[in-house]
Write an enzyme that holds these catalytic residues in place. Structure first.
Site, short mmCIF file in Angstrom:
data_model
loop_
_atom_site.label_atom_id
_atom_site.label_comp_id
_atom_site.label_asym_id
_atom_site.label_seq_id
_atom_site.Cartn_x
_atom_site.Cartn_y
_atom_site.Cartn_z
N CYS A 8 0.86 -1.19 0.00
CA CYS A 8 0.00 0.00 0.00
C CYS A 8 0.89 1.24 0.00
O CYS A 8 2.07 1.14 -0.37
CB CYS A 8 -0.99 -0.02 1.17
N ASN A 11 2.17 1.55 4.42
CA ASN A 11 2.50 0.27 5.09
C ASN A 11 2.20 0.33 6.60
O ASN A 11 2.87 -0.32 7.39
CB ASN A 11 3.96 -0.13 4.84
N CYS A 13 -1.53 0.84 7.44
CA CYS A 13 -2.97 0.53 7.55
C CYS A 13 -3.35 -0.71 6.75
O CYS A 13 -3.56 -1.78 7.32
CB CYS A 13 -3.82 1.72 7.10
N ARG A 14 -3.42 -0.60 5.44
CA ARG A 14 -4.00 -1.69 4.63
C ARG A 14 -3.08 -2.90 4.48
O ARG A 14 -3.50 -4.04 4.73
CB ARG A 14 -4.41 -1.15 3.25
N SER A 15 -1.85 -2.68 4.01
CA SER A 15 -1.03 -3.86 3.67
C SER A 15 -0.56 -4.68 4.88
O SER A 15 -0.52 -5.91 4.78
CB SER A 15 0.15 -3.48 2.75
N ASP A 125 -8.31 3.79 0.97
CA ASP A 125 -7.35 4.22 1.99
C ASP A 125 -8.12 4.73 3.21
O ASP A 125 -8.86 5.71 3.12
CB ASP A 125 -6.50 5.34 1.37
#
Ligand code: 4NP
Length: 161
Positions: A8, A11, A13-15, A125
């Site tokens: 993401c 690095n 939150c999402r990934s 995001d």
């Protein structure tokens, strides 16, 4: 051993959550020895940081253990990983701008391409969002990863708990 990298922007939150969900799901079906998962960001904004506190809280509330330190994508990742799955089109453009080798680029794709019920191609995001945005990200990641495991690796993940 199959090595998978989730990407993401920051690095935090999402990934890292995608990495944690993947490891959790694979361990559930006793295939932890066959896979290695990692995550990184296209930016250098948060190198060395723990996941966002809201990501940690969200993972915990969904029963998923998360343990990661942010790092930035590196050109060597193209050779180190078998599959590189990104969260949004901006991540995709960024990664595609780093190499033009076909053997690198064929490994790269949008994670949400595995989401059969997708309303969009991107994992949104949540950085400027609230708790419910983080839960929406969790749900999208969880469903996409369940289908990834089923379709890409021909394994049967347990139903979401
Ligand atoms: P991520 O979220 O890409 O899912 O880790 C973000 C984290 C930080 C920033 C943007 C997105 N930032 O601009 O610092």
């Amino acid at each position: 051993m199959t090595k998978i990298l989730f990407v993401c922007l920051g690095n935090i939150c999402r990934s890292p959550l995608a990495e944690a969900i993947f490891i959790h799901r694979i361990a559930q079906i006793g295939k932890g020895d066959l896979f290695e998962a990692d995550s990184c960001g296209t930016s250098n904004y948060h190198i060395g940081s723990q996941p966002d506190s809201r990501t940690i809280a969200n993972a915990r509330s969904n029963g998923v253990r998360i343990n990661h330190k942010a790092r930035q994508f590196s050109i060597t990742d193209f050779d180190s990983f078998d599959l590189i799955l990104v969260m949004d089109k901006s991540n995709l453009r960024n990664i595609q701008s780093i190499s033009n080798k076909p053997e690198h680029l064929k490994k790269v794709g949008l994670l949400r391409s595995y989401d059969e019920n997708k309303k969009a191609m991107e994992v949104p995001d949540p950085y400027y969002g609230n708790e419910s945005d983080f839960q929406e990200v969790f749900n999208i990641l969880n469903f996409s990863i369940e289908n990834l495991i089923r379709k890409e690796f021909n394994l049967s993940p347990r139903a979401a708990e």
